[in-house]
Design an enzyme around this catalytic site. Structure first.
Site, mmCIF file in Angstrom:
data_model
loop_
_atom_site.group_PDB
_atom_site.id
_atom_site.type_symbol
_atom_site.label_atom_id
_atom_site.label_comp_id
_atom_site.label_asym_id
_atom_site.label_seq_id
_atom_site.Cartn_x
_atom_site.Cartn_y
_atom_site.Cartn_z
ATOM 1 N N THR A 97 34.473 85.762 42.085
ATOM 2 C CA THR A 97 34.888 85.074 43.310
ATOM 3 C C THR A 97 35.952 84.070 42.901
ATOM 4 O OG1 THR A 97 32.685 85.289 44.261
ATOM 5 C CG2 THR A 97 34.165 83.672 45.267
ATOM 6 N N LYS A 172 35.779 87.235 51.335
ATOM 7 C CA LYS A 172 34.669 86.513 50.699
ATOM 8 C C LYS A 172 34.675 85.042 51.149
ATOM 9 C CE LYS A 172 31.466 85.444 47.583
ATOM 10 N NZ LYS A 172 30.135 85.959 47.416
ATOM 11 N N LYS A 240 32.430 75.535 44.030
ATOM 12 C CA LYS A 240 33.642 76.212 43.527
ATOM 13 C C LYS A 240 34.242 77.078 44.643
ATOM 14 C CE LYS A 240 33.214 80.087 41.536
ATOM 15 N NZ LYS A 240 33.338 81.524 41.842
HETATM 16 N N1 NAP Z 1 25.152 84.633 41.047
HETATM 17 C C1 NAP Z 1 25.335 85.012 42.298
HETATM 18 O O1 NAP Z 1 24.396 85.048 43.106
HETATM 19 C C2 NAP Z 1 26.728 85.408 42.761
HETATM 20 C C3 NAP Z 1 26.837 86.043 44.005
HETATM 21 C C4 NAP Z 1 28.095 86.428 44.443
HETATM 22 C C5 NAP Z 1 29.205 86.149 43.665
HETATM 23 N N2 NAP Z 1 29.075 85.506 42.472
HETATM 24 C C6 NAP Z 1 30.300 85.225 41.693
HETATM 25 O O2 NAP Z 1 30.342 86.128 40.595
HETATM 26 C C7 NAP Z 1 30.950 85.479 39.477
HETATM 27 C C8 NAP Z 1 29.970 85.513 38.294
HETATM 28 O O3 NAP Z 1 28.761 84.883 38.687
HETATM 29 P P1 NAP Z 1 27.453 84.916 37.753
HETATM 30 O O4 NAP Z 1 26.356 84.409 38.593
HETATM 31 O O5 NAP Z 1 27.366 86.218 37.071
HETATM 32 O O6 NAP Z 1 27.858 83.791 36.694
HETATM 33 P P2 NAP Z 1 27.274 83.530 35.237
HETATM 34 O O7 NAP Z 1 25.894 84.062 35.092
HETATM 35 O O8 NAP Z 1 27.519 82.087 34.936
HETATM 36 O O9 NAP Z 1 28.214 84.428 34.309
HETATM 37 C C9 NAP Z 1 29.570 84.123 34.128
HETATM 38 C C10 NAP Z 1 30.128 85.110 33.129
HETATM 39 O O10 NAP Z 1 31.512 84.833 32.917
HETATM 40 C C11 NAP Z 1 31.726 84.599 31.533
HETATM 41 N N3 NAP Z 1 32.822 83.621 31.394
HETATM 42 C C12 NAP Z 1 32.965 82.476 32.092
HETATM 43 N N4 NAP Z 1 34.091 81.854 31.705
HETATM 44 C C13 NAP Z 1 34.661 82.626 30.767
HETATM 45 C C14 NAP Z 1 35.845 82.517 29.991
HETATM 46 N N5 NAP Z 1 36.680 81.479 30.137
HETATM 47 N N6 NAP Z 1 36.105 83.498 29.116
HETATM 48 C C15 NAP Z 1 35.281 84.536 28.966
HETATM 49 N N7 NAP Z 1 34.136 84.703 29.679
HETATM 50 C C16 NAP Z 1 33.841 83.751 30.560
HETATM 51 C C17 NAP Z 1 30.423 84.085 31.002
HETATM 52 O O11 NAP Z 1 30.334 84.240 29.613
HETATM 53 P P3 NAP Z 1 29.220 83.427 28.757
HETATM 54 O O12 NAP Z 1 27.993 84.308 28.759
HETATM 55 O O13 NAP Z 1 29.806 83.260 27.423
HETATM 56 O O14 NAP Z 1 29.002 82.109 29.469
HETATM 57 C C18 NAP Z 1 29.462 85.012 31.757
HETATM 58 O O15 NAP Z 1 29.454 86.309 31.185
HETATM 59 C C19 NAP Z 1 31.319 84.056 39.938
HETATM 60 O O16 NAP Z 1 32.653 84.042 40.348
HETATM 61 C C20 NAP Z 1 30.377 83.842 41.107
HETATM 62 O O17 NAP Z 1 30.902 82.896 42.042
HETATM 63 C C21 NAP Z 1 27.851 85.141 42.004
#
Ligand code: NAP
Length: 293
Positions: A97, A172, A240
């Protein structure tokens, strides 16, 4: 079967990449924290690579699901980003997102290398990702969309193209605007029910059969009343997303007074220590405010 790369094995990316692997595709993964990638390779068939560029080599499709605009820039067009390893004619599908602007910026950089780009943010949360039931909102060229569809289908319940690059992110944003107002309304309704001396559970059982019904009401009222917030979609992520929405609204002229207010309320939840709480914790803020009255 196809060779694909998946970058970002977080709460969402981990199971999404898993669905591609279980479908029989050759999956090459990269995660910044390597132990998480190794854990993934223990759960699913696939190979772990030390940089996005290396993971992307030989892949027809590269998927990403990272945190925000800057994270996306880093894994896509940074020094060891995926674009550096991608072949001409391959396609980058971004499930982060992020802003519509970063989608357009990266699509232009990708085009210079003859790489396709789709912005494809998702909704449905952790449960949607783990059950392969995400809603995916896509922006990009129709041909790119058509060729990515069979792969996205492995972890989606609904996939739609909204228009050119950036349109998925704009859709979104609408999703997040709608959620913000509904969650605050639900929090206020429950708060009022208690203040009025009603049985809030009974109230919801009654009104959820009528026009007040919502996904948030169905799925969150019990945990809100129990004061449980250690699940779901984190307030930090919502802030965010709302920052992206409010920035876009400044440019397109949309009036979002409630969204702006709810964003402030979420900053108060963060101040309460609730940055990782579910977005339904707006109710905790009301309870807290009331206790200081
Ligand atoms: N969680 C939800 O319910 C949900 C629902 C809809 C949309 N989203 C969106 O989907 C996206 C991911 O969400 P998530 O819940 O999966 O987040 P998350 O569990 O915090 O995972 C984030 C991922 O991105 C990686 N990452 C972050 N910054 C990075 C960088 N600079 N370089 C390389 N890798 C990086 C992290 O690696 P590390 O493991 O090393 O930290 C991890 O693999 C976000 O944009 C969020 O807004 C989430």
């Amino acid at each position: 079967m196809t060779t694909v790369a998946f970058i970002g094995l977080g709460v969402m990316g981990y199971p999404m990449a898993g669905f591609l692997a279980r479908a029989g595709h050759t999956v090459r993964v990269y995660n910044r924290t390597t132990s998480r990638a190794q854990q993934w390779a223990g759960d699913y068939p696939g190979t772990v690579w030390p940089t996005p560029a290396e993971a992307a080599q030989g892949a027809e499709y590269v998927f990403a699901c990272v945190g925000n605009d800057d994270d996306l820039r880093e894994v896509a067009c940074g020094e060891r980003g995926a674009f550096a390893g991608m072949s001409r004619g391959s396609l980058f599908v971004d499930h982060t997102t992020a802003s519509a602007n970063v989608a357009r910026e990266l699509a232009a950089l990708a085009a210079e290398r003859d790489i396709g780009f789709l912005d494809a943010p998702v909704s449905g949360g952790q449960a949607g990702a783990e059950n392969g039931a995400l809603t995916v909102m896509v922006g990009g060229e129709p041909d790119d969309y058509e060729r990515a569809l069979p792969l996205i289908d492995h972890y989606a319940r609904a996939v739609n193209r909204l228009g050119p690059v950036g349109s998925g992110q704009l859709c979104k944003m609408v999703n997040q605007v709608c959620i913000a107002g509904v969650v605050q309304g639900l929090a206020e309704g429950l708060h009022f029910a208690r203040a009025a001396g009603l049985d809030a559970e009974q109230v919801v059982e009654v009104i959820s059969k009528g026009a007040a019904q919502s996904w948030q009401m169905e799925n969150r009222y019990q945990t809100m009343l129990a004061g449980e917030y250690e699940h779901g979609f984190a307030v930090d992520w919502m802030r965010k997303d709302l920052a992206i929405v409010l920035d876009e609204a400044q440019r397109n002229g949309a009036l979002l007074p409630v969204t702006a207010l709810v964003d402030q309320f979420y900053s108060e939840v963060q101040a309460l220590g609730g940055g990782r709480w579910d977005t339904s914790s707006l109710f905790a803020r009301l309870t807290n405010v009331r206790s200081f009255d």
